[in-house]
Write a protein that holds these residues in place. Structure first.
Motif, PDB file in Angstrom:
ATOM      1  N   PHE A 443      -0.504  -6.522   7.087  1.00 48.98           N
ATOM      2  CA  PHE A 443      -0.934  -5.982   5.952  1.00 48.98           C
ATOM      3  C   PHE A 443      -0.231  -4.502   6.141  1.00 48.98           C
ATOM      4  CE2 PHE A 443      -4.414  -3.346   3.509  1.00 48.98           C
ATOM      5  CZ  PHE A 443      -3.989  -3.953   2.116  1.00 48.98           C
ATOM      6  N   ASN A 444       0.260  -4.005   4.641  1.00 45.54           N
ATOM      7  CA  ASN A 444       0.913  -2.649   4.428  1.00 45.54           C
ATOM      8  C   ASN A 444       2.295  -2.529   5.383  1.00 45.54           C
ATOM      9  OD1 ASN A 444      -0.771  -1.333   2.528  1.00 45.54           O
ATOM     10  ND2 ASN A 444      -2.253  -0.362   4.118  1.00 45.54           N
ATOM     11  N   SER A 445       2.742  -3.676   5.973  1.00 48.77           N
ATOM     12  CA  SER A 445       4.049  -3.801   6.527  1.00 48.77           C
ATOM     13  C   SER A 445       5.039  -3.785   5.602  1.00 48.77           C
ATOM     14  CB  SER A 445       4.151  -4.876   7.573  1.00 48.77           C
ATOM     15  OG  SER A 445       4.111  -5.972   6.981  1.00 48.77           O
ATOM     16  N   THR A 446       6.344  -3.373   5.718  1.00 49.88           N
ATOM     17  CA  THR A 446       7.497  -3.535   4.965  1.00 49.88           C
ATOM     18  C   THR A 446       8.417  -4.504   5.309  1.00 49.88           C
ATOM     19  OG1 THR A 446       7.494  -1.211   4.617  1.00 49.88           O
ATOM     20  CG2 THR A 446       9.622  -2.413   4.181  1.00 49.88           C
ATOM     21  N   HIS A 472       3.614  -8.535  -6.462  1.00 46.56           N
ATOM     22  CA  HIS A 472       4.127  -7.398  -5.955  1.00 46.56           C
ATOM     23  C   HIS A 472       5.391  -7.283  -6.877  1.00 46.56           C
ATOM     24  CE1 HIS A 472       2.383  -9.305  -2.249  1.00 46.56           C
ATOM     25  NE2 HIS A 472       2.647  -8.354  -1.818  1.00 46.56           N
ATOM     26  N   ASP A 473       5.860  -6.140  -6.891  1.00 51.63           N
ATOM     27  CA  ASP A 473       7.148  -5.644  -7.280  1.00 51.63           C
ATOM     28  C   ASP A 473       8.028  -5.507  -5.964  1.00 51.63           C
ATOM     29  OD1 ASP A 473       6.800  -5.973  -9.998  1.00 51.63           O
ATOM     30  OD2 ASP A 473       6.472  -3.738 -10.278  1.00 51.63           O
ATOM     31  N   PHE A 474       9.233  -5.791  -6.112  1.00 50.05           N
ATOM     32  CA  PHE A 474      10.252  -5.545  -4.693  1.00 50.05           C
ATOM     33  C   PHE A 474      11.389  -4.868  -5.271  1.00 50.05           C
ATOM     34  CE2 PHE A 474      10.958  -9.859  -6.528  1.00 50.05           C
ATOM     35  CZ  PHE A 474      12.192  -9.594  -6.987  1.00 50.05           C
ATOM     36  N   TRP A 475      11.930  -4.368  -4.197  1.00 48.80           N
ATOM     37  CA  TRP A 475      13.393  -3.741  -4.724  1.00 48.80           C
ATOM     38  C   TRP A 475      14.388  -4.607  -4.188  1.00 48.80           C
ATOM     39  CZ3 TRP A 475       9.288  -1.001  -1.968  1.00 48.80           C
ATOM     40  CH2 TRP A 475       8.812   0.046  -2.340  1.00 48.80           C
ATOM     41  N   ALA A 512      19.256  -9.597  -1.316  1.00 42.63           N
ATOM     42  CA  ALA A 512      18.153  -8.988  -0.291  1.00 42.63           C
ATOM     43  C   ALA A 512      17.311  -8.208  -1.097  1.00 42.63           C
ATOM     44  CB  ALA A 512      19.144  -8.199   0.641  1.00 42.63           C
ATOM     45  N   ILE A 513      16.027  -8.316  -0.719  1.00 49.19           N
ATOM     46  CA  ILE A 513      14.874  -7.798  -1.316  1.00 49.19           C
ATOM     47  C   ILE A 513      13.889  -7.150  -0.374  1.00 49.19           C
ATOM     48  CG2 ILE A 513      14.748  -9.349  -3.509  1.00 49.19           C
ATOM     49  CD1 ILE A 513      12.255 -10.428  -2.229  1.00 49.19           C
ATOM     50  N   ARG A 514      13.513  -6.045  -0.683  1.00 49.94           N
ATOM     51  CA  ARG A 514      12.451  -5.274   0.181  1.00 49.94           C
ATOM     52  C   ARG A 514      11.147  -5.324  -0.577  1.00 49.94           C
ATOM     53  NH1 ARG A 514      14.719  -0.771   3.552  1.00 49.94           N
ATOM     54  NH2 ARG A 514      15.723  -2.487   4.548  1.00 49.94           N
ATOM     55  N   PHE A 515       9.724  -5.338  -0.003  1.00 47.14           N
ATOM     56  CA  PHE A 515       8.563  -5.184  -0.577  1.00 47.14           C
ATOM     57  C   PHE A 515       7.645  -4.633   0.634  1.00 47.14           C
ATOM     58  CE2 PHE A 515       8.100  -9.500   0.605  1.00 47.14           C
ATOM     59  CZ  PHE A 515       6.957  -9.796   0.988  1.00 47.14           C
ATOM     60  N   VAL A 516       6.472  -4.092  -0.006  1.00 53.06           N
ATOM     61  CA  VAL A 516       5.540  -3.601   0.877  1.00 53.06           C
ATOM     62  C   VAL A 516       4.316  -4.495   0.942  1.00 53.06           C
ATOM     63  CG1 VAL A 516       3.560  -1.888   1.592  1.00 53.06           C
ATOM     64  CG2 VAL A 516       6.208  -1.210   0.971  1.00 53.06           C
ATOM     65  N   ALA A 517       3.810  -5.258   1.927  1.00 54.06           N
ATOM     66  CA  ALA A 517       2.717  -6.369   1.710  1.00 54.06           C
ATOM     67  C   ALA A 517       1.503  -5.493   1.880  1.00 54.06           C
ATOM     68  CB  ALA A 517       2.733  -7.141   3.155  1.00 54.06           C
ATOM     69  N   ASP A 518       0.982  -4.955   0.656  1.00 51.23           N
ATOM     70  CA  ASP A 518       0.072  -3.909   0.331  1.00 51.23           C
ATOM     71  C   ASP A 518      -1.033  -4.589  -0.714  1.00 51.23           C
ATOM     72  OD1 ASP A 518       1.324  -3.800  -1.922  1.00 51.23           O
ATOM     73  OD2 ASP A 518       1.558  -1.618  -2.016  1.00 51.23           O
TER      74      ASP A 518
END
Length: 571
Positions: A443-446, A472-475, A512-518
């Motif tokens: 939880f809350n990890s990138t 989520h949204d992701f970058w 490649a995407i990045r998101f925060v598991a929040d």
């Protein structure tokens, strides 16, 4: 049908004030079969309150949506996914059968209640079986909250919901996809704009209401007419809920300025045409500065597959011209279907608007997902790292929250694939299998996810896949050709990557995407092409599940483990 009697009674909209700044919108819907002629050929579809497409929901950021959804389908379950809505605090309202909730049984009702937090262009659709392909979808638009302003100006607004349509029913499609020998669904018979298209019609039938060559009793396939005033700026909200098709949109003699993507503002950029993949949404600005005595074509054509479906056409109707006045010029022609350089050029232009939150600098975890087509026990499936997704009978959300045993495959799924795997050749994967594994995220990890495309079973074939992440949204950090390698990390855009909820993987490439598991919940991440998901192209992410409280009983009580849960009174 009972639903027809509800058309007047059940389109009940109750507005309940929540506070001075927000409101609650209350809808009563019944999902059921309808006879409809979306492309001038009558067929059976899934409608809401006797209509197709479903009602448009419009609210403001901060408002609460409540939908009492009754299943009027006599022989199958139903759920609705609110595409792009993050569902903070309401993960059971995400509308994913076997993931966030049980399918709603015939004659039963489930209440979706959730907050729309962010302005933007969204939509909703069925997420059980292939019901989206049967017509279960509609628009969901969120305006800025009172006292707020969009970062761009416009004089009027138009809404375009794009889709494709098959004459073969989805039950037959699903049977063919799950058969041995395999039976592919083929290309759609028509493309629809706001639920309307024309099949095997003359050019005049696209614009002349009541044309004898393409006629429907109730005007269900009347051409879409977009009425505008000269010398004004219009916002066009565009979303694609296609089952298969990637699309290209253009408006004759009009430039388009892209300003929003998937509910997030982007740095404005100008294009002559734009690609739209299933699951994506955009806002564009156009200025009606052309010759005012003319009308103009809006054309939507197929991309990424050899087109066997005629383009969908609508009319940009300059007032006071008659909508039946044919444009003087020919409709815009989409770029060649396999001109991927053109497609990539558009995607690469999308950057976050200044002020958009930037991604965390370093991920805690990287997961590489190899997308392949495989044969499993003689059946053709799509697999991710050699696992073809099969959903359990009891939803992950309840079984994880209450730690039920044997509800799904609890083994850790693979987070990478073989170093020597050749993405340019048809796969030889004897270890491919079906599974219900889930990725459990801190939880809350990138988290970084590398989506890797490869060759399908046929030689020299690699397809476009638009991937959608729930909750989520992701970058979008970047795209590349060939196989992803560690050195590609240096190419990531950390300065102004766009925030999205759907992203494309190009043939033989990576994204490649990045998101925060929040967001506590269990969330689907899958290809938004309906037959591909049905064939197993997806994964499941879980995060912060122990923090969730008060899951509705109706979302839990299905499957053997769900019934055990209810008998033990765990909720």
């Amino acid at each position: 049908m009972a639903m027809r009697s509800l058309v007047l009674l059940c389109i009940t909209l109750v507005l309940v004030p929540v506070s001075l700044a927000s409101r609650k919108w209350h809808f009563k819907w019944e999902v059921g079969y309808v006879y409809w002629s979306p492309d001038c050929r009558e067929n059976i579809m899934i409608g809401i309150n006797g209509r197709f497409p479903g009602p448009t929901i419009r609210a403001k950021a901060g408002d609460t949506i409540k939908v009492e959804l009754k299943n009027g389908l006599p022989t199958e379950g139903v759920v609705i996914h609110w595409h792009g809505i993050r569902q903070f605090g309401t993960p059971w309202a995400d509308g994913t059968a076997s993931i966030s909730q049980c399918a709603i049984n015939p004659e039963e009702t489930f209440i979706y209640e959730f907050k729309v937090e962010k302005p933007g262009t969204y939509f909703y659709h069925g997420h059980y079986g292939m019901q989206r392909a049967a017509g279960l979808y509609g628009s969901l638009i969120v305006d800025v909250a009172d006292g707020q302003k969009e970062p761009f100006d416009y004089d009027g607004e138009l809404n375009l919901l794009l889709s494709d349509w098959y004459h073969q029913n989805v039950q037959a499609q699903m049977l063919g996809l799950s058969s041995k020998p395999f039976r592919w669904i083929g290309e759609p018979q028509s493309l629809l704009i706001n639920g309307r298209g024309q099949y095997n019609c003359s050019l005049a039938a696209h614009v002349i209401p009541g044309s004898s060559t393409c006629r429907s009793k109730r005007g269900e396939c009347e051409p879409v007419v977009l009425r505008v005033l000269p010398n004004k700026t219009y916002r066009l909200r565009i979303a694609s809920t296609t089952s298969l098709s990637s699309l290209n949109l253009a408006i004759g003699h009009h430039k388009m300025i892209v300003v929003e993507a998937d509910g997030n503002y982007v740095e404005p950029f100008t294009v002559d045409d734009m690609d739209i993949y299933s699951g994506e949404s955009y806002s564009i600005l156009i200025t009606t500065d052309q010759v005012p005595s003319s009308n103009y074509w809006l054309s939507v054509g197929v991309r990424g597959r050899l087109p066997q479906t005629q383009p969908a056409l609508a009319i940009l109707n300059y007032h006071p011209n008659s909508p039946s006045k044919l444009p003087a010029s020919e409709p815009p022609v989409a770029p060649t279907w396999n001109d991927y350089a053109h497609s990539k050029s558009f995607s690469y232009k999308i950057h976050a608007r200044r002020g958009t939150p930037k991604p965390p600098t370093n991920p805690v975890r990287q997961i590489a997902l190899l997308n392949t087509q495989n044969k499993i026990d003689g059946f053709i499936k799509w697999s991710i790292n050699n696992i073809s997704l099969v959903l359990p009978s009891t939803p992950y959300l309840g079984s994880m929250r209450y730690r039920l045993r044997n509800a799904f495959d609890d083994r850790k799924p693979p987070e990478n694939f073989a170093r020597d795997y050749d993405i340019m050749k048809p796969p030889i994967n004897p270890s491919a299998m079906q599974g219900s594994n889930a990725y459990k995220l801190e939880f809350n990890s990138t988290v970084d996810v590398i989506l890797q495309n490869a060759n399908a079973l046929s030689g020299n074939v690699s397809e476009i896949h638009p991937w959608h992440l729930h909750g989520h949204d992701f970058w979008v950090l970047g795209y590349g050709d060939g196989r992803f390698s560690k050195k590609d990390v240096t190419k990531f855009n950390l300065k102004n990557p766009p925030l999205r909820n759907t992203v494309v993987i190009f043939p033989y490439g990576w994204t490649a995407i990045r998101f925060v598991a929040d967001n506590p919940g269990v969330w689907a991440f899958h290809c938004h092409i309906e037959p591909h998901l049905h064939m197993g192209m997806g994964v499941v992410f879980a995060e912060g599940v122990k923090l969730i409280e008060k899951i509705p009983k109706e979302a839990l009580a299905c499957g053997m483990t769900g019934k055990t849960l209810m008998n033990n009174h765990l909720p």
